[in-house]
Write a protein that holds these residues in place. Sequence first.
Motif, PDB file in Angstrom:
ATOM      1  N   ASP A   1       0.702  -1.223  -0.040  1.00 56.83           N
ATOM      2  CA  ASP A   1      -0.230   0.017   0.005  1.00 56.83           C
ATOM      3  C   ASP A   1       0.780   1.353  -0.045  1.00 56.83           C
ATOM      4  O   ASP A   1       0.381   2.282  -0.321  1.00 56.83           O
ATOM      5  N   SER A   2       2.223   0.954   0.406  1.00 58.55           N
ATOM      6  CA  SER A   2       3.149   2.377   0.250  1.00 58.55           C
ATOM      7  C   SER A   2       4.148   1.742  -0.166  1.00 58.55           C
ATOM      8  O   SER A   2       5.501   2.015   0.588  1.00 58.55           O
ATOM      9  N   SER A   3       4.437   1.392  -1.326  1.00 56.88           N
ATOM     10  CA  SER A   3       5.422   0.808  -2.030  1.00 56.88           C
ATOM     11  C   SER A   3       6.686   1.663  -2.525  1.00 56.88           C
ATOM     12  O   SER A   3       7.653   1.082  -2.744  1.00 56.88           O
ATOM     13  N   ALA A   4       6.516   2.967  -2.767  1.00 55.62           N
ATOM     14  CA  ALA A   4       7.326   3.802  -3.319  1.00 55.62           C
ATOM     15  C   ALA A   4       8.910   3.594  -2.707  1.00 55.62           C
ATOM     16  O   ALA A   4       9.812   3.603  -3.505  1.00 55.62           O
ATOM     17  N   PRO A   5       8.898   3.829  -1.383  1.00 56.60           N
ATOM     18  CA  PRO A   5      10.279   3.819  -0.873  1.00 56.60           C
ATOM     19  C   PRO A   5      10.954   2.519  -0.941  1.00 56.60           C
ATOM     20  O   PRO A   5      12.121   2.333  -1.324  1.00 56.60           O
TER      21      PRO A   5
END
Length: 447
Positions: free
Chosen positions: A263-267
């Motif tokens: 759900d918060s894959s960017a990093p």
Amino acid sequence: MENGVGLKKSLGLWSIVMLGVGYMTPMVVFDTFGIVSNDTGGHVPTSYILALAAMLFTAASYGKLVKVFPMAGSAYTYTAKTIHPNLGFLVGWSALLDYLFLPMVNALLTKYYFEALFPSVPGWVWVVLFVGLVTLVNVFSVNVSANFNTLLVLFQILVIVIFVGLVIHGLVKGEGTGSIFSIQPFFSSHMHISTLIAGATVLCFSFLGFDAVTTMSEETPNAVKTIPRAIFLTALLGGILFIVASYFTQSFFPDVSKFKSPDSSAPEIALYVGGKLFQAFFLAGTFTGTLASGVASHTSVSRLLYVMGRDNVLPAKYFGYVHPKWRTPVFNVIAVGIISLSAIFFNLETATSLINFGALISFTFVNLCVIVHFVLKNKQHKSLKGIWTYILSPIIGAAFVFILWLNLNIDSFMLGIAWAIIGFCYLMYITKMFKEETPQFKFEEAM
């Protein structure tokens, strides 16, 4: 123009396109990747193609209307001029949710980024610094805002280009699909159209911003030609960036199994592709995207407020004022900055919900306005080209928007309705219970 000073016509085509792309935030492709990849079974680029196709129909509707009404009010102006001033006000009031809360969302995201990096610093400090910078840039000439925004967008594109280069290096070494050119991210035997459409409905919200360039109409020489081109190029360039970035990301990560937090894959995407050094550079690009979107959205909403002030549906003394030297709606810019400071108290989910409702109201009525103006009023549908251009194209655009309505979070809908009710009550006040007409700015005065 309460003080007799109008907005300065000084923006070129690519300055406007960069403002639109900055509003859209190219780096957002990485924020939504994990979610949509999971939903579509590893076919994010295909969902982006569907989303782009859907948005281009509505972009075409904006392009048709801005040729007729080259004014800064966007959906507010089009609805007021083609259907009814009262309905136009309510559309403009609802659109304020999109335009007014996006600067706040960008301030919120900035707070979250820097709280993670500097946990000992109070979050409100980052909100104040961010809002102060964006407000200051917008107070001065619109060219200052546009040039600053262009630099921010170009930096995001640079980050994406380097990212693609690193992915290609990894693919050549056998990572992911192991091939630079692969059909797998676009098509496979197990893909389903229903999941692709579901993914596209999420990704359509990444395109919010192509419509915002219409608010620059009165600051653009030959807006009748330039703005329609800018709308189309903004949507197309944004779509190409999204499709290319998502293709290479999907090639490197065929599924989401590698992510601890899809759900918060960017990093994690940045870390796996380029290591910690690139991750830091990548996160700088993410912040740059937030800043660019903050500048562009702040510019847009101050112009919408200006038009509503000039129409005297909002107090003209303040909202219709243009600074004689800087030729910007200074009071509106400052007011948006003050509202953006509420990011200190809001949460991201609530603010995002309000944005989605306002955007869909605008998209819906812009498509309807094309039919009302060109078909019902001017009878320009009596040829095959007219039927396609003024009936079928906006109906297809409205149908895609209807699908987005069906997927809108119930909280977004309820909050949006509550805001619309407040606007309706205010409308009753300024029209003395509809006994007087809603104030309108004469089209000729804007030319």
